[in-house]
Design an enzyme around this catalytic site. Structure first.
Site, short mmCIF file in Angstrom:
data_model
loop_
_atom_site.label_atom_id
_atom_site.label_comp_id
_atom_site.label_asym_id
_atom_site.label_seq_id
_atom_site.Cartn_x
_atom_site.Cartn_y
_atom_site.Cartn_z
CG HIS A 1 -35.84 18.15 61.10
ND1 HIS A 1 -35.51 17.26 62.09
CD2 HIS A 1 -36.14 17.41 60.01
CE1 HIS A 1 -35.61 16.02 61.61
NE2 HIS A 1 -35.98 16.09 60.35
CB THR B 1 -37.98 15.75 57.49
OG1 THR B 1 -39.14 14.98 57.15
CG2 THR B 1 -37.89 17.01 56.67
CG ASP B 2 -37.13 10.76 61.87
OD1 ASP B 2 -38.07 10.06 61.45
OD2 ASP B 2 -36.32 10.33 62.71
CD1 TRP B 3 -44.03 10.57 62.59
CD2 TRP B 3 -43.89 9.10 60.90
NE1 TRP B 3 -45.27 10.03 62.41
CE2 TRP B 3 -45.21 9.10 61.38
CE3 TRP B 3 -43.56 8.24 59.85
CZ2 TRP B 3 -46.21 8.30 60.84
CZ3 TRP B 3 -44.57 7.44 59.32
CH2 TRP B 3 -45.86 7.48 59.80
#
Ligand code: BGC
Length: 764
Positions: A292, A314-316
């Protein structure tokens, strides 16, 4: 209310909103704005809308918020709170929401309908929200839907048609309720068997994963029956997420760039070629840097080198995790700076507004420019225009009869059937010929949740009673399949061979032991030992000591090691996670109504301390097996229990007459390999024909074999068919260097099908 009346009702709302400028002064844009013209080119609509937006409105589009922040209850049912939505749209201009739980379609419809209405009323420019969800094996966050096998089973079918169907049915069953954006397919490579997300992958081979991922995206994004809607799929998790050093989820990966280009990237390239609209980022760190925060991966590679123009999500909570998990940023503002400058477009925050506040602060401080924000907002708006959200923002509820229909469930059943992998069958114990008496044991014998695995009804699956009543367990499916047999279920774990148990076992023709794993998702499924749990191994050994033949049936997301017990059972079926129709598929295979045709999509370990993918490098066996000179011949040199591609049938297939149209090929040309396949047994059956190539000498050491083409065919007993594989240097005879450049090296190659191989030469 019908869809058209909803739209008519919307026009005055938008018109009113458009006539109000941000400050509430004189209208700035009196004409019908270009961005609302469905016939205008998308690029023009995007620019027209962008110039009308305030910086706050733009930043809001880059935020994705969890449904729990707009729900009336903290947990539990989908129950929208309009005031919460108003606040998030009016004050933060949020562009996207996610997640939820499995409630019936009508309840989802009401939730999204209200959310959309309030969001559009509160959005000054009437920008619709985009709703994202993890419908990873069917519309699994809604009840009453069709639930396919997980991706690892679709890989085992070696038939991309099933992956296409999974995407197609998911779109059909979720588009109408307003689930616009699906966080699937997972294109990570299943190379690490202990990693708890292995079952979300299609398997360990990049060529097969590419074919499956492409088929899924085409099925999902190109489904015409959802008209007037269109949907966006999301490939995840870019890049190299699946091979953590420790085997634990979201932990660091160390991998060479050459391997990234050769192994991890091809599925994403195939997905882009299929029209992929969005990508989700790997939440771990690769070679020391969280992805990220990696300009190298997200901008230099994904944007500049690969030319990806879609949305990067993005992921969580991964911006937050740069602070408190990776500890690469000292606070949230720095983390936001890192992620945005690295190349993310939208942040799945998802439980707070830190990203919104931080990005606004960075803008005001002059550290992130409006141009940079515009780049991301442009992509997000383009996505919303491309899937028709401005024209069709509202869900509809007038064709819910298509959800969970028998046609759709039949597709899931066919996929489950073809995903069964028969790995051992001593003395042709299977199929079971008219058994009079079956003993059924093991933790999956009467469980629905185990068949479906994680990401079903909720993140970690649900309590047993939440699964549909008409879903079979293995027990009820066996009752249906063998109506004349007595099926004696051992419900409590057998720990000692009491005289009573011994008598029950002796009375049976066969013992079926249904073991494996309970549902888990992500890091919740981290384990320290891949061996099948001791309680299950002991129970299998105990039952086998009775002398009655045992069929071991594992319902599992990863290949749990069974080396200590495999010799004690007569038959072994790796059933994977076959979904809601899985029990019926299992029963069909046990009875012979279906001839198994699944093949292992990942290699099956023999030892806890040693694992090889089938496409290992020759030097990987040097110390372990110094005498072995046969690497080039062996997909499994003895260190694995079973290899990728293994799987038995109730018939036998013979490969013969492998031919090459020429012994030489040059760039720009092709040669054709052909092989004859004959069903030499007594029943019809399907065989996935796997074509491998071996580049005998390479300056970057070459795998002992690589799958380059596959095709599954059905043959009646005695029937033969000739299959071909066109070998093109531009497709199959190069490998990437560590910068992603194609390397063509002159030299010898082997082509293989079955046990046969031929040698040819590549000359430039
Ligand atoms: C997972 C993703 C998933 C996301 C949203 C994350 O924790 O890694 O695969 O799409 O949550 O639920």
């Amino acid at each position: 209310m019908t869809i058209s009346s909803r739209l008519l009702g919307l026009i005055p709302i938008i018109a009113t909103l458009l006539l109000t400028s941000p400050s509430g002064s004189e209208p700035q844009y009196p004409d019908p704005p270009l961005y609302l013209d469905p016939d205008a080119p998308v690029a023009d609509r995007v620019e027209d809308l962008l110039v009308r937006m305030t910086i706050e409105e733009k930043i809001g589009q880059m935020n994705q918020i969890n449904f729990s922040l707009i729900n009336a209850d903290d947990m539990g049912i989908i129950n929208i709170d309009e005031e919460k939505v108003k606040n998030l749209i009016r004050n933060y201009h949020v562009g996207s929401f996610i997640n939820g739980e499995a409630v019936p379609p009508q309840q989802w419809f009401e939730f999204i309908d209200t959310l959309t209405r309030v969001a559009m009323e509160e959005s000054r420019l009437g920008v619709p929200i985009i709703y994202g969800i993890d419908h990873v094996h069917g519309a699994s966050y809604m009840s009453e839907t069709t639930i396919f096998p997980h991706a690892i089973n679709l890989g085992a079918t070696f038939e991309p048609y099933h992956s296409h169907n999974a995407g197609w049915v998911t779109a059909l069953e979720s588009a109408d309720v307003g689930h616009h954006w699906n966080f699937a397919p997972t294109l990570d490579l299943g190379v690490n068997p202990i990693w708890p997300r292995l079952y979300e992958t299609y398997g360990e081979d990049p060529h097969m994963v590419s074919a499956m991922g492409r088929a899924y995206i085409e099925g999902y994004q190109n489904n015409q029956e959802i008209y007037p809607y269109r949907l966006a799929s999301n490939a995840k998790h870019f890049i190299a997420y699946s091979d953590p050093v420790s085997g634990w989820d979201k932990t660091q990966v160390q991998v060479g760039m050459q391997q990234i280009y050769e192994l991890h990237l091809p599925p994403f390239l195939a997905a882009m070629d299929a029209g992929l609209k969005t990508v989700m980022v790997n939440s771990s760190e690769v070679n020391g840097t969280p992805v990220h925060a990696s300009f190298e991966f997200l901008t230099e590679m994904l944007r500049n080198q690969l030319g990806f123009e879609g949305v990067v999500l993005t992921d969580w909570d991964e911006v937050g995790k740069l602070v408190d998990f990776h500890r690469t940023a000292k606070n949230y503002t720095e983390a936001t700076y890192m992620a945005v400058t690295a190349g993310i477009d939208m942040s799945m925050n998802p439980l707070n507004l830190n990203f919104y506040d931080s990005l606004l602060e960075l803008y005001k401080d002059g550290r992130i420019s409006e141009e940079r924000i515009d780049e991301s907002v442009r992509r997000i708006l383009r996505l919303k225009f491309e899937i028709g959200l401005f024209e069709n923002p509202f869900p509809r509820n007038d064709r819910f009869d298509r959800i969970g229909s028998s046609e759709n469930r039949q597709k899931a059943l066919e996929a489950a059937r073809e995903s069964m992998v028969l790995l051992k069958n001593t003395n042709s114990l299977l199929p079971l010929e008219d058994p009079a008496h079956i003993v059924l044991a093991g933790p999956s014998a009467n469980s629905r949740r185990n068949l479906a695995g994680g990401w079903t009804l909720a993140w970690q699956g649900r309590e047993e009673e939440r699964y549909p009543e008409d879903m079979h367990t293995i027990y009820t499916a066996l009752q249906q399949e063998f109506p004349d047999a007595r099926i004696d279920v051992i419900s409590d774990r057998a720990e000692t061979l009491t005289p009573e148990l011994s008598e029950r076992l002796h009375a049976a023709d066969v013992i079926i032991y249904a073991g494996g794993e309970e549902p888990y998702s992500e890091f919740v499924g981290n384990i320290t030992d891949l061996t099948l749990p001791r309680a299950q191994r002991d129970e299998v050994a105990l039952l086998a000591s009775s002398g009655t033949p045992v069929v071991l049936l594992l319902v599992q997301g990863r290949p749990r090691i069974i080396t200590g017990i495999i010799d004690q059972v007569e038959a072994f079926i790796h059933a994977g996670l076959p979904g809601f129709e899985g029990a019926e598929a299992i029963a069909n295979v046990l009875s012979g109504a279906v001839n198994p045709s699944g093949r292992l999509p990942v290699s099956y370990p023999k030892f806890t301390g040693h694992y090889l993918n089938y496409n290992y490098k020759p030097s990987e066996l040097y110390f372990f097996h110094p005498d072995n000179q046969n690497h080039l011949e062996e997909p499994n040199p003895g260190t694995m229990l079973y290899s990728f591609g293994d799987g038995l049938s109730y018939t036998t297939f013979e490969y013969s007459d492998l031919q090459l149209s020429s012994g030489k090929v040059a760039e720009g040309e092709h040669i054709t390999a052909s092989v004859t396949l004959t069903n030499t047994g007594d029943v019809g059956g399907k065989e996935p024909v796997l074509w491998y190539l071996t580049n005998v000498i390479g300056r970057v050491s070459r795998p002992v074999r690589e799958l380059k083409h596959f095709e599954k065919i059905y043959l009646e007993p005695g029937q033969s068919e000739t299959l071909t594989f066109e070998i093109r240097p531009e497709q199959s005879l190069w490998y990437p260097d560590s910068r992603g450049n194609r390397v063509f090296e002159e030299g010898d190659f082997l082509v293989r099908a079955g046990e046969l191989y031929r040698r040819f030469r590549f000359e430039k």
